[in-house]
Enzyme design. Structure first.
Site, PDB file in Angstrom:
ATOM      1  N   ASP A  53     -37.495 -18.505  -5.293  1.00 41.69           N
ATOM      2  CA  ASP A  53     -36.126 -18.255  -4.851  1.00 41.69           C
ATOM      3  C   ASP A  53     -35.280 -18.263  -6.120  1.00 41.69           C
ATOM      4  OD1 ASP A  53     -33.535 -18.422  -3.984  1.00 41.69           O
ATOM      5  OD2 ASP A  53     -33.747 -20.338  -2.946  1.00 41.69           O
ATOM      6  N   LYS A 106     -27.193 -13.746 -11.889  1.00 35.26           N
ATOM      7  CA  LYS A 106     -27.412 -13.023 -10.630  1.00 35.26           C
ATOM      8  C   LYS A 106     -26.143 -12.293 -10.174  1.00 35.26           C
ATOM      9  CE  LYS A 106     -29.427 -14.051  -6.086  1.00 35.26           C
ATOM     10  NZ  LYS A 106     -30.044 -15.123  -5.311  1.00 35.26           N
ATOM     11  N   GLU A 149     -33.673 -13.127   1.265  1.00 31.42           N
ATOM     12  CA  GLU A 149     -33.561 -14.591   1.383  1.00 31.42           C
ATOM     13  C   GLU A 149     -33.495 -15.067   2.832  1.00 31.42           C
ATOM     14  OE1 GLU A 149     -30.342 -15.315  -1.327  1.00 31.42           O
ATOM     15  OE2 GLU A 149     -31.607 -14.775  -3.027  1.00 31.42           O
ATOM     16  N   ASP A 175     -26.810 -17.942   5.685  1.00 34.16           N
ATOM     17  CA  ASP A 175     -27.255 -18.371   4.355  1.00 34.16           C
ATOM     18  C   ASP A 175     -26.093 -18.283   3.357  1.00 34.16           C
ATOM     19  OD1 ASP A 175     -28.455 -18.751   1.915  1.00 34.16           O
ATOM     20  OD2 ASP A 175     -29.964 -17.182   2.131  1.00 34.16           O
TER      21      ASP A 175
END
Ligand code: AMP
Length: 613
Positions: free
Chosen positions: A13, A76, A181, A207
């Protein structure tokens, strides 16, 4: 039947703020979350550069306040984006490290390493984090790790997904699959509740992580995981909440002390760390104090925040989350009463106000908090990695059907977006549309591929374009076939064909100018190797210096004893002291350029003395 890969495979992850790695353990019959060298299950996605070393993870984050300009995080948030992107421009103002524009509008991070300026793209920084996760896994498993399933936010677009794969390649990892994810989290949830998912269940995954927000609606029945719809924002998460807190306190500091700290990276970094800590506390406490000694110009910062004020300054962000939740249900054409379970994932889903708004939206339904929000994504990725690996036994069999998050299509005359694959279509998928020429005797056409939901093509994101020519003479309305293929990683390939001549052209948008070229990737792989060698050299030197220091200490102690017992003659003692002094000088030396051999030779000399005394 999916292709199987040989060798050890892990699930990673790769988060905005923290990353996590997990593996399917055959002998335990379950997934194991792998802790790092500090004993933590998650590792900060942070890389730092100093005058003599590179650090990744906890070590990098721990020194961030003293070296803010060369401590890189949030890669990211940059990956797969252009420098001119409005989001990049906004983020840039908040980061203590420098970001400049590179070739083709690619954002480049500027750091100082070993006294020299270095430019890094987001893929390189992410590759360093991936490399660290691989090292963590290899240390734990005591064997090489070759393959990985890496997760991306469901709302990551085509270029962001491809850039993530490139980061894996630079890290020397074979990225065998990219999965979303929330889908990975659903696997963790489904396996946890294996027995109760015999009947079809509609699961809503919420999420909210450090930098991204995703929601997905899935149906789970037996081993089938079918994503019905997904929505999100690849730039909304805990960091935005931290930013609002920082902004609030910067204003307060200005009001109270008549000084503005917003141009000082070190002060901002320290305040941000304090804000993140305070935010976490507010998930359980009603009020929190925020203290930073000598924050700026020697002035201490001391303040407090109530949960109510925290909620007030962030309400807009929380409401944005709820709008996304609504959109996902509308897209899935599902009533909220049909949702069986609402599952919380991502560190920021712990915020009570977020939970309350979500619970209210689902008419008071209990939220599922049974899975670990920080580890669920890596857990699901590890199961998928085991399923794709050759010869791994006892992995729970499951079939994943994911969707494409954004509509994909081409530009027609008049800047109209013609959708070939609508958003939330199950992938992998192949669709062909027949388009007509708009002029008599049209010789060729340009195919411009876009992703997005706007009706005007140019309001969407241009992925790439190519030309198809050599058409036969024909009146307008002559057909051209355009085919879109999305593979299981969510990556798009487009081709076009004029049937009568058989003329074809295609783009695997892989060759898109925004993407790193093969040569660039190769150069970065080589650089990554050099970095690794330098890191190892640094560690070897640090260890030798440590050993040397300890050796000096032990010889001194032995000499003290020898003095009492008068066992060493004065000439020999003199020689030993001169060796000790040389070693001490070497250790004290400010100049770090010394060759490691000098330290190792000195250590050897002292070790042989130690054997004698
Ligand atoms: P993730 O990307 O899922 O690792 O989430 C990381 C984000 O969750 C960071 O922004 C953290 O500050 C945030 N976070 C972690 N724990 C809490 C908590 N107890 N309350 C609020 N936010 C949290």
């Amino acid at each position: 039947m999916a292709k199987k890969y040989e060798g050890c495979a892990v699930g990673i992850d790769l988060g905005t703020t923290y990353s996590c790695v997990a593996v399917w353990q055959e002998h335990l019959n379950r997934v194991e979350i792998i802790h790092n060298d500090q004993g933590n299950n998650t590792t900060p996605s942070c890389v730092a550069f100093t005058g003599h070393e590179r650090m990744i993870g906890d070590a990098a984050r721990n020194q961030a306040a003293t070296n803010p300009e060369n401590t890189v995080f949030d890669a990211k948030r940059l990956i797969g984006r252009k420098y001119s992107d409005e989001i990049v421009q906004k983020d840039k103002m908040l980061w203590p490290f420098k970001v400049i524009t590179g070739a083709n509008d690619k954002p480049m991070i500027v750091v100082k390493y070993k006294g020299e300026e270095k430019q890094l793209c987001a893929e390189e920084v992410s590759s360093m984090v991936l490399g660290k996760m691989r090292e963590i896994a290899e240390a734990f498993l005591e064997k090489p790790v070759k393959n990985a399933v890496v997760t991306v936010p469901a709302y990551f677009n085509d270029s962001q997904r491809k850039a993530t794969i490139d980061a894996g390649v630079i890290a020397g990892l074979n990225v065998i699959r990219i999965i979303c994810e929330p889908t990975a989290a659903a696997i963790a949830y489904g396996l946890d509740r294996r027995n109760s998912c015999v009947e079809e269940r509609n699961i809503f995954i919420f999420d909210l992580g450090g930098g991204t927000f995703d929601v997905s609606l899935l149906t789970i029945k037996d081993k089938n995981y079918h994503v019905k719809a997904t929505a999100g924002n690849s730039h909304l998460g805990g960091e935005d909440i931290d930013n609002r807190m920082v902004k609030y306190f910067v204003e307060e500091f200005k009001r109270k002390n008549k000084v503005d700290i917003s141009g000082n990276p070190r002060a901002l970094r320290r305040l941000r760390t304090a804000c993140e800590r305070a935010k976490r506390t507010l998930s359980s406490a009603i009020t929190v104090t925020v203290e930073v000694d000598a924050l700026f110009q020697g002035i201490d910062f001391y303040s407090s925040m109530t949960r109510a004020r925290f909620e007030e300054i962030n309400l807009e962000l929380f409401q944005e989350c709820m709008e996304t939740v609504k959109r996902c249900l509308t897209d899935a054409k599902m009533k909220k009463s049909s949702v069986h379970d609402v599952v919380l994932v991502g560190g920021s889903s712990r915020i009570p106000k977020v939970q309350q708004l979500l619970q209210d939206f689902f008419n008071g339904k209990d939220l599922c908090k049974s899975i670990n929000p920080d580890e669920a994504v890596a857990y699901g990725a590890a199961v998928q990695a085991a399923l794709l690996s050759e010869g791994i036994k006892n992995v729970p069999d499951l079939v994943l059907l994911d969707v494409t998050p954004l509509s994909l299509g081409i530009k027609l005359q008049g800047d109209v977006m013609s959708v070939v694959i609508p958003r939330n279509t199950t992938i992998p998928v192949k669709r062909t549309e027949v388009y007509k020429t708009v002029m008599d005797n049209q010789f060729g056409t340009q195919i411009c591929v876009y992703e997005g939901e706007r009706t005007r093509a140019s309001d969407n994101n241009l992925l790439g374009f190519f030309t198809l020519s050599g058409f036969p003479r024909a009146p307008r309305g002559h057909p051209v076939d355009v085919t879109f293929v999305i593979d299981e990683n969510g990556i798009l390939f487009v081709s076009a064909e004029e049937k009568t001549t058989g003329n074809k052209n295609k783009i695997t948008i892989t060759n898109d100018k925004d993407r790193l070229s093969t040569e660039e990737v190769e150069r970065m792989i080589q650089e990554a190797k050099i970095f690794k060698v330098e890191d190892e050299k640094f560690l070897r030197k640090a260890k030798t210096k440590n050993d040397l220091d300890y050796c000096i200490y032990r010889i001194r102690k032995a000499l003290e004893k020898a003095d009492i017992n008068s066992t060493i003659c004065s000439k020999e003692k003199e020689e030993i002291w001169s060796a000790i002094n040389r070693a001490t000088d070497l250790l004290d030396e400010k100049n770090e350029q010394d060759d490691i051999i000098v330290f190792e030779d000195c250590l050897k000399e002292l070790q042989s003395i130690l054997e004698r005394v």
